[in-house]
Design a protein around this motif. Sequence first.
Motif, PDB file in Angstrom:
ATOM      1  N   GLU A 137       0.804  -1.220   0.000  1.00 50.93           N
ATOM      2  CA  GLU A 137       0.000   0.000   0.000  1.00 50.93           C
ATOM      3  C   GLU A 137       0.835   1.266   0.000  1.00 50.93           C
ATOM      4  N   TYR A 138       1.945   1.253   0.744  1.00 52.91           N
ATOM      5  CA  TYR A 138       2.673   2.507   0.963  1.00 52.91           C
ATOM      6  C   TYR A 138       4.051   2.592   0.291  1.00 52.91           C
ATOM      7  N   LEU A 139       4.663   1.458  -0.068  1.00 53.77           N
ATOM      8  CA  LEU A 139       6.053   1.504  -0.508  1.00 53.77           C
ATOM      9  C   LEU A 139       6.258   1.256  -2.000  1.00 53.77           C
ATOM     10  N   PHE A 140       5.196   0.931  -2.744  1.00 51.74           N
ATOM     11  CA  PHE A 140       5.367   0.655  -4.168  1.00 51.74           C
ATOM     12  C   PHE A 140       5.145   1.924  -4.978  1.00 51.74           C
ATOM     13  N   SER A 141       6.120   2.822  -4.905  1.00 50.97           N
ATOM     14  CA  SER A 141       6.078   4.059  -5.678  1.00 50.97           C
ATOM     15  C   SER A 141       7.486   4.394  -6.136  1.00 50.97           C
ATOM     16  N   ALA A 142       7.584   5.257  -7.131  1.00 53.85           N
ATOM     17  CA  ALA A 142       8.903   5.638  -7.648  1.00 53.85           C
ATOM     18  C   ALA A 142       9.755   6.289  -6.563  1.00 53.85           C
TER      19      ALA A 142
END
Length: 269
Positions: free
Chosen positions: A110-115
């Motif tokens: 939810e929180y860590l899969f970003s660029a």
Amino acid sequence: MEQYIVPVILGIVEGLTEFIPVSSTGHLILSGELLNFTGAKAATFEVFIQLGAILAVVVLYRERFRRFFTFENIMSGFKMKQHELNWMHIAVAILPALILGYLVHDIIKEYLFSAETVLIGLLIGGIVMIVAERIPILTFSTDLDKINFRQCLVIGLAQCLSLWPGFSRSGATISGGLLAGMDHKTAAEFSFIIAVPVMIAATGYDLLKSWSLITPDFMVTLLIGFVVSFVVAVLAIVGFLKLLQRVKLTPFAVYRFILAVGYYLIILR
């Protein structure tokens, strides 16, 4: 045509980066952003093609995996024999990450899969790799059959760091192996082997949760990525082992720094 080009590109990215210390998850997330291939189906695709990379390890180390299932090796594990790599070594090395990963799986997704979080992982992971290589530690394990349980536990704890996308599972485990007294080749090969049960568990769990997304049309995309990932991973593993003995970890750390800073300045800023 795009439905074939995207899985080929991402299959190449996965195969090249899964077992070298640059973070395959991070590269897939960044590549997906650039290709505008994001969302639930993209996440399922990225998980599925990891199975191709896993198969590459099984094929290349098939004799080693066959030995794990011999009676003598199984009994060595039950007797807690330190030497001759057995299933108990693998269990000690993978349990910390499996347990922690299960507990925080939803938070990570939810929180860590970003660029942005990937770039942080690339930077911090690169620093850890350089530190692990620079600390003067006596190397006493130069073969897979000379690894002890303490070293496996150190690697298992180090592997927990890779739950942060961009940190790199291989980067964390190879660094842990160096800090535990392994040489580069032994640490890398052990990293490859323990990746198999860890990634099967992780990908299996993810695929069960997203099984409804796998339609017949989407299966074609998945299979293209799987095959490309497998072929490229076989070549990448063989090449990486040769390169690692020559240049060590630092060049890979420098690459991570350049990628993180360059992506931020060119794409995100």
